[in-house]
Structure formats: structure tokens, C-alpha cells
Write a protein that holds these residues in place. Structure first.
Motif, mmCIF file in Angstrom:
data_model
loop_
_atom_site.group_PDB
_atom_site.id
_atom_site.type_symbol
_atom_site.label_atom_id
_atom_site.label_comp_id
_atom_site.label_asym_id
_atom_site.label_seq_id
_atom_site.Cartn_x
_atom_site.Cartn_y
_atom_site.Cartn_z
ATOM 1 N N VAL A 173 30.407 -23.005 34.148
ATOM 2 C CA VAL A 173 29.785 -22.463 33.403
ATOM 3 C C VAL A 173 28.932 -22.068 33.857
ATOM 4 N N PRO A 174 27.305 -20.857 33.192
ATOM 5 C CA PRO A 174 26.257 -20.338 34.023
ATOM 6 C C PRO A 174 25.337 -21.440 33.798
ATOM 7 N N ALA A 175 24.379 -21.144 34.512
ATOM 8 C CA ALA A 175 23.040 -22.023 35.089
ATOM 9 C C ALA A 175 22.458 -21.383 33.242
ATOM 10 N N LEU A 176 22.753 -22.094 32.131
ATOM 11 C CA LEU A 176 21.597 -21.645 30.903
ATOM 12 C C LEU A 176 19.932 -22.435 31.071
ATOM 13 N N ALA A 177 20.243 -23.849 31.990
ATOM 14 C CA ALA A 177 19.363 -24.510 31.329
ATOM 15 C C ALA A 177 17.158 -23.281 31.618
ATOM 16 N N GLY A 178 16.974 -23.345 30.687
ATOM 17 C CA GLY A 178 15.160 -22.744 30.276
ATOM 18 C C GLY A 178 16.192 -21.039 29.889
ATOM 19 N N GLN A 179 16.983 -21.082 29.927
ATOM 20 C CA GLN A 179 17.226 -19.601 29.497
ATOM 21 C C GLN A 179 16.530 -18.801 28.057
ATOM 22 N N LYS A 180 17.280 -18.316 27.129
ATOM 23 C CA LYS A 180 16.382 -17.798 25.909
ATOM 24 C C LYS A 180 18.037 -17.952 25.042
ATOM 25 N N LEU A 181 18.002 -18.037 24.196
ATOM 26 C CA LEU A 181 19.364 -17.884 22.996
ATOM 27 C C LEU A 181 19.953 -17.604 24.105
ATOM 28 N N ASP A 182 19.574 -15.711 23.298
ATOM 29 C CA ASP A 182 20.211 -14.688 23.425
ATOM 30 C C ASP A 182 21.055 -14.218 24.592
ATOM 31 N N LYS A 183 20.018 -14.481 25.623
ATOM 32 C CA LYS A 183 19.984 -14.310 27.610
ATOM 33 C C LYS A 183 21.183 -14.855 27.439
ATOM 34 N N ALA A 184 21.123 -16.550 27.232
ATOM 35 C CA ALA A 184 21.934 -17.612 27.290
ATOM 36 C C ALA A 184 23.713 -16.995 26.611
ATOM 37 N N ARG A 185 23.665 -16.553 25.551
ATOM 38 C CA ARG A 185 25.091 -15.916 25.234
ATOM 39 C C ARG A 185 25.230 -15.163 25.476
ATOM 40 N N GLY A 243 30.595 -14.563 31.393
ATOM 41 C CA GLY A 243 31.286 -15.361 32.404
ATOM 42 C C GLY A 243 32.855 -15.433 31.814
ATOM 43 N N GLY A 244 33.256 -15.046 30.747
ATOM 44 C CA GLY A 244 34.210 -15.465 30.407
ATOM 45 C C GLY A 244 34.508 -16.671 28.900
ATOM 46 N N LEU A 245 33.071 -16.871 28.682
ATOM 47 C CA LEU A 245 33.242 -18.274 28.084
ATOM 48 C C LEU A 245 32.484 -17.766 26.686
ATOM 49 N N GLU A 246 32.776 -18.592 25.606
ATOM 50 C CA GLU A 246 32.228 -18.094 24.158
ATOM 51 C C GLU A 246 31.114 -19.022 23.448
ATOM 52 N N PRO A 247 30.041 -18.172 23.198
ATOM 53 C CA PRO A 247 28.594 -19.280 22.696
ATOM 54 C C PRO A 247 29.388 -19.959 21.277
ATOM 55 N N GLY A 248 29.326 -21.318 22.113
ATOM 56 C CA GLY A 248 29.787 -22.402 21.382
ATOM 57 C C GLY A 248 28.439 -22.964 19.912
ATOM 58 N N GLY A 293 13.245 -22.215 21.765
ATOM 59 C CA GLY A 293 13.588 -21.030 22.014
ATOM 60 C C GLY A 293 14.680 -20.733 23.528
ATOM 61 N N SER A 294 14.527 -21.442 23.949
ATOM 62 C CA SER A 294 14.966 -21.871 24.967
ATOM 63 C C SER A 294 15.872 -22.698 25.569
ATOM 64 N N VAL A 295 17.104 -22.859 26.527
ATOM 65 C CA VAL A 295 18.211 -23.441 26.412
ATOM 66 C C VAL A 295 17.336 -25.039 27.072
ATOM 67 N N VAL A 296 17.706 -25.818 26.569
ATOM 68 C CA VAL A 296 17.203 -27.387 26.693
ATOM 69 C C VAL A 296 18.487 -27.977 27.800
ATOM 70 N N VAL A 315 31.436 -23.207 24.359
ATOM 71 C CA VAL A 315 30.047 -23.601 24.959
ATOM 72 C C VAL A 315 28.554 -24.106 24.075
ATOM 73 N N ALA A 316 28.090 -25.665 23.205
ATOM 74 C CA ALA A 316 27.587 -25.403 23.470
ATOM 75 C C ALA A 316 26.097 -25.371 23.775
ATOM 76 N N LEU A 317 25.032 -25.318 22.595
ATOM 77 C CA LEU A 317 24.139 -25.455 23.523
ATOM 78 C C LEU A 317 22.908 -25.870 22.569
ATOM 79 N N VAL A 318 22.431 -26.536 23.108
ATOM 80 C CA VAL A 318 21.139 -27.656 22.948
ATOM 81 C C VAL A 318 19.869 -26.468 23.550
#
Length: 645
Positions: A451-463, A469-474, A487-490, A506-509
Motif C-alpha cells: 500500500v503506497p504512502a497515502l497519508a497527507g495526499q489529496k483524495l484524487d491523488k491517493a486514488r 500500484g495495482g490496488l482499488e480505492p475502497g 480533503g487530504s487522507v488521514v 483500500v479504505a480511506l479516511v
């Protein structure tokens, strides 16, 4: 009396296109009809919402959501939706018509099924759900009634009416949707759903197909719900002694009460089912459970024979089975018969070459026969079945067949265990020259990624990072955060850096920003209210409709949504409703009327009444004058003073 004759839609043409011929089924939400598309001249099923529900926006939304969701799937094991529309009070879906029966019909008529039949039904169901899960949807209402079995043996999943996108909030605010016998514990407890609730329902259906009964029963739905929460689904072998342990394992895995223990989606369960099936013998697959009902058939083509008919249809040789074990009798010599001798040649009288010619002809025939045998049999051999074997087992089989192991490649596979053969080149059954080599592809198991480093990324960028990375936004949930911008990932679940299967959701907060206490602006002028809310970091929307108010002057804020004292996130919108001043009402003329009559007239018009009797009117009962003349207007709710004499 035929109930369809009483149906007002039978015989009608809906939306100027769909001629309704007969009613098929009636449910709590809609009625399904067999209809003809007069434009394309094809038979289809028309699902028409009950008119009483068409006024409910949530039901209509669910209906339309079903059409859009299924249209995106386009899977051969999903009942397709062709069209959606309305005609007056009727909201409808035009769907694929499947002639046949439901799995419920089969279970009702046949009781428990042979393991082979149960798995033949379960596999296409899981394939359909797997496509839905990988597309980001959860069915949420899997049950035998929603599994259609066509007269041609095809299995299709129907009724995606409760479908939800995986990345939407699925809490049903206390209302449990679905059928109680197939609900997963987490659906019962909090109404939330992810692909594992469909996995649970399929585990219950497998138990029911193998035993003929549901795993939990009770006198009321509440009892059944309690058992799903507090009791494990029993192993099928408890009801069918001698049933294969592999089938117990499949049911236990799919119906684990803890969601994390179950296969993460239908694709993962399908891989388990295929693996378990490969470990079952023919005798175990064809074992007839004692709960199976004896059914006599006068007609070999009746619709309920689709299951046994599918089982007796010739199928490819199983990958775990030798040709000799299949019972196929191959008479290899029968195809190499010697050709007939040539007709006798005409010879001149007295020739002595006759016997020599015969000997030569015989030797020629034998030589040709031997050559044909050498070319067709002695020089060639068939590639043995290698699928699902280990590399060592494959080498042994090739050696026994007089072949060599060629190139060995590796590939990821979601359905074949690590170390087992995915494919061979040439394929099993093909004829190649003896001593030639066969290349194989060995499974490295499911592809795993971090799972890539997502904390602090904007939601669109995280998706986007998840997709790369071959994963699905959950599923996406939002919460307040003092540290992470709006609007950024916690955080992510699984967490950043976790190694997971490719394709995992991958579920996102996501942060809603710092919480803001909404100020009270009721009674303020529009400009002052807008300024105060904007300074607090909130957006302002003025409601289109203004309301009369005797408390607030024209242009002042009468009410706000959300109310003051509640919490909002930065950038949230507060809607303000402004006053258009008090409602002006004509004042009744009550001069000369009795006090009681005057009071009734004024209060009936919406005014309050104050009596001024003075010294002379202490004992009087007639109105001498009123503070606002009759016929004039005054704010509704204001006070009118009457003098009494």
C-alpha cells in the motif's frame, strides 16, 4: 381464476414500446412481467415498481441504481438490464428474460444436491459477484431466489436492487436490508456491508444446497438473527455424515462470523472453491445426500432437469485426472488398419512373375502399415495433463510420456496456488514428436503489492496512487482532523506499507479539517450574517424562499441550517432563510359589537386583543373604538386595543 387476468398491466403497452404479455412474479418492491420489445421484436422481462412506491424518492433511486450498476457489469452470469424509464406512475426496468427456474425452485423440488451440482451452481454465481466486487459493487441480498437457472443450464445472478458502491457509506441507519437467513453478522449489527457480506451469503447457500436446509432456523426472524450473531454455521457433514471434509472447509471459511477471517471477495472464494473441488474424488462429487428428494420425470426435458442434464454433458478432462482414470476407452490401433490389397494385375499367359509380385505387394503393404504406425503413433505422443501439478510432478509425468521439460516461466495467479502449473505449451492432449519438450508456466500465487504512502495526499491523488500500484480505492469515510488539511487522507486501511494482494480495495479516511462551532446569526441582517460566517471559514447560501415573521424585520435572518452550536468543517455551507417581514392582515371592524364577539373576530383574524375599559367601561359590554380602524391592515399577531363603554 387466473390472477394475471386481474392485473391491469397485462395486455398493455408500456412507454409505447413494451407489450406486457404475462405476469411472472410479484415481490415487495416490484412486479416482474414477460414482455415483448415491439421496437426490436424480442422477449424480455419487465420489472415494474409498485405505483405506491414510485412516489418514494429513495425507492426510485434504488431502482435506477440497479439499472446503472448492472449495465456497468456486462457479465455473462449477470441478468442484463437493457433499458430504464417511466410511463406515468410506472417506473420500470427492461431486463434479459431467462427461461427456467430459480435455485429456490430446485431446492424445493430436489432437496439437497450432489456436491458436483452444488459447485456447478456456486462457481458461476461467484464469478458474477467477483465481477461486481472488482467493479466496486456489493450485491447485499444474495439468496436462492436471486439465482436463476436457465433451461439451457446457464446460471445467472439477478436483482441488484440493493447494490451499493464499495466506496460509499452503506450504513442503513438502523434498517436491515436483505433476507434474514443470509445476512452476515456485521449487516445485522450496524447495517454496513462490503464484499464479504456476499461471501457469507454464498457460504450459507452452499450449506443449503449440500444439506437441503438453512443452517439456522427459528420461530421468528429475531431468533434467526440472534443465531447468525452468536452461533457458527455448522459443518454440512453434521447433517450429511460422510460428506467430504473439503466441503466443510469451504462453508466454514465463507461463513466465518468475523469478517476478516473470510475470503476478502467472491474472486478469492472462487479460488478456494476450485481448489477444494480439485481435491475431491469423482465418488465424493457424485455422492447423493440422504436429504435428496426422489423426483420422477415423465419428460426428460422438463425445466428442472437442467441440473442433472448439465452434469451429464461431456466436459473437458479434469486437470487433476489421468486419461486412464476418466474411463475413456481409446482404441489407438483401430485407426491404423492396413489398406486393402491392390486388385490383381493382368499378366500374360506363361509368366512366372506372379508369385514374386504377390510377395512384393505383401511386403509393400506391411511396409506402408508400419510406416503409418510409426508416423502416427510410434513417433508421436500426447502431452499429459499438467495443470494444478507441481513442477516436480510435471517433470515426472513428462518423463513417463517420453517428453522433456522445456522452458519454465512464472506468473502471478489469483486462482492457482503458488508452485502449481497454470498452463503448458503445447496444451494437454496435443500430439507432439517423442523426446520434444513442453514449456510450463508456474504460479507465483496472487500478486502482492505494498500500500503506497497515502497519508497527507489529496483524495484524487491517493486514488490515482492506488490504481497505479495495482490496488482499488475502497470505502471513503470522513472525520475531523486538527493536523491534516481538509480533503487530504488521514489514514488508510490496510495501513501504508502493508503488503496485500493486487486488486485489494483500500479504505480511506479523509480529513474534514478542523471542527468549527457555527455561530448564531438569527436576527442579523444578511450582510452582517454573511460576514460573520465567512470569517468563521464557512460558506453561505441564501434560501430562495423568504418567510413571513412577526419577530424579525424584513431582510433579517429567521433561521439557519445547520443550527448554531453544532459543529461543521471548514468550507461547509450554512443556509440562511430571510424574513420578508410580518404578514399583513385586514383588521375586522368591531365597533359597536359586544366584547366577546369583538374578541372572537379579532383573534380569528390572527390578532391579539387588549381591553381598555377605563372608569366608564368597567361594567360595559360594547366596543366604543379600536386602535386600528376596521378595513385597515396590521401585522398578523400584533395587538389590537379595543375601548369599551
Amino acid at each position: 381464476m387466473d390472477t394475471t387476468l386481474q392485473d391491469p398491466l397485462v395486455g398493455q403497452v408500456l412507454d409505447g414500446r413494451y407489450r406486457i404479455d404475462a405476469r411472472i412474479a410479484v415481490g415487495g418492491m416490484a412486479t416482474v412481467y414477460r414482455a415483448v420489445d415491439t421496437r426490436l421484436d424480442r422477449v424480455l422481462a419487465l420489472k415494474v415498481m409498485h405505483p405506491a412506491l414510485a412516489v418514494d424518492a429513495s425507492f426510485v433511486e434504488r431502482f435506477i441504481r440497479e439499472a446503472k450498476s448492472v449495465a456497468r457489469l456486462a457479465h455473462p452470469n449477470v441478468v442484463q438490464v437493457f433499458d430504464q424509464g417511466t410511463d406515468g406512475s410506472y417506473v420500470y426496468l427492461a431486463m434479459e428474460y431467462v427461461a427456467g427456474c430459480t435455485l429456490r425452485d430446485v431446492l424445493r423440488e430436489r432437496g439437497a444436491l450432489q456436491p458436483r451440482a452444488a459447485l456447478d451452481i456456486l462457481e458461476p454465481v461467484l464469478a458474477a459477484l467477483g465481477a461486481a466486487h472488482r467493479a466496486g459493487f456489493v450485491h447485499r441480498d444474495m439468496k436462492p431466489e436471486n439465482v436463476l437457472i436457465g433451461d439451457d443450464g446457464r446460471v445467472k445472478v439477478a436483482d441488484f436492487g440493493l447494490v451499493r458502491a464499495v466506496d460509499t457509506v452503506t450504513n442503513t441507519t438502523g434498517t436491515v436490508l436483505g433476507t434474514v437467513s443470509y445476512l452476515a453478522p456485521e449487516q445485522i449489527e450496524d447495517g454496513t456491508a462490503d464484499p464479504r457480506v456476499d461471501v457469507y451469503a454464498c457460504g450459507v447457500m452452499l450449506y443449503e444446497m449440500l444439506t437441503g436446509d438453512k443452517p439456522h432456523d427459528g420461530d421468528s426472524p429475531a431468533v434467526i438473527l440472534y443465531k447468525h450473531l452468536h452461533e457458527d454455521v455448522p459443518p454440512p457433514s453434521a447433517a450429511v455424515p460422510g460428506m467430504a471434509y473439503e466441503l466443510d472447509e469451504l462453508v466454514a471459511s465463507a461463513t466465518a462470523r468475523t469478517p476478516a477471517v473470510r475470503p476478502h471477495d467472491a474472486v478469492a472464494l472462487l479460488a478456494q472453491v476450485r481448489d477444494g473441488r480439485g481435491r475431491l474424488s469423482e465418488e465424493q462429487l457424485d455422492a447423493v445426500p440422504p436429504q435428496a428428494l426422489a423426483v420422477d420425470h415423465d419428460n426428460g426435458d422438463d425445466r428442472t432437469t437442467v441440473i442433472p442434464r448439465a452434469l451429464t454433458t461431456p466436459r473437458p478432462l479434469p486437470v487433476n485426472e489421468d486419461e486412464e482414470a476418466s474411463g475413456a476407452a481409446l482404441d489407438r490401433t483401430s485407426r491404423f488398419a492396413s489398406p486393402p490389397p491392390p486388385p490383381p494385375s493382368r499378366r500374360r499367359p506363361g509368366s512366372r512373375r506372379g508369385p514374386a509380385a504377390i510377395v512384393v505387394a505383401v511386403l509393400l503393404v506391411l511396409g506402408i502399415g508400419a510406416g503409418v504406425w510409426y508416423i502416427n503413433s510410434g513417433q508421436f505422443t500426447e502431452v499429459p495433463p499438467l495443470l494444478a501439478k507441481t513442477q516436480e510432478q510435471a517433470e515426472n509425468r513428462l518423463e513417463d510420456a517420453g517428453l522433456e521439460l522445456g522452458k519454465v516461466e512464472h506468473a502471478y495467479s489469483d486462482t492457482v496456488e503458488r508452485g502449481q502449473i497454470i498452463s503448458s505449451d503445447p496444451k494437454a492432449g496435443e500430439r507432439i514428436r517423442g523426446n520434444d519438450s513442453v514449456s510450463i508456466t508456474v504460479s507465483d500465487g496472487p500478486e502482492t503489492v505494498r500500500v503506497p504512502a497515502l497519508a497527507g495526499q489529496k483524495l484524487d491523488k491517493a486514488r490515482a496512487l492506488l490504481k497505479e500500484g495495482g490496488l482499488e480505492p475502497g470505502m471513503v469515510t470522513r472525520e475531523f482532523s486538527e493536523d491534516v488539511p481538509r480533503g487530504s487522507v488521514v489514514s488508510a486501511r490496510p495501513a501504508d506499507g502493508t503488503k496485500v494482494r493486487s486488486g485489494t480495495a483500500v479504505a480511506l479516511v479523509v480529513s474534514k479539517g478542523s471542527p468549527i462551532d457555527i455561530p448564531d446569526v438569527t436576527g442579523s441582517d444578511e450582510a452582517d450574517a454573511r460576514s460573520e460566517l465567512t470569517e468563521a471559514g464557512l460558506k453561505v447560501r441564501i434560501a430562495t424562499e423568504r418567510v413571513n415573521s412577526s419577530e424579525y424585520d424584513k431582510g433579517q435572518v429567521v433561521r439557519q441550517t445547520p443550527k448554531s452550536g453544532s459543529t461543521a468543517a471548514e468550507g461547509d455551507t450554512v443556509t440562511l432563510t430571510l424574513s420578508k417581514g410580518p404578514e399583513m392582515v385586514e383588521v375586522p371592524d368591531v365597533v359597536g359589537a359586544s366584547v366577546d364577539d369583538a374578541t372572537r373576530a379579532l383573534e380569528g383574524a390572527g390578532f391579539q386583543v387588549d381591553e381598555d375599559r377605563g372608569l366608564l367601561g368597567l361594567f360595559g359590554d360594547e366596543v366604543k373604538s379600536q386602535s386600528v380602524d376596521g378595513g385597515a391592515t396590521a401585522p398578523k399577531g400584533s395587538t389590537i386595543t379595543i375601548k369599551i363603554r
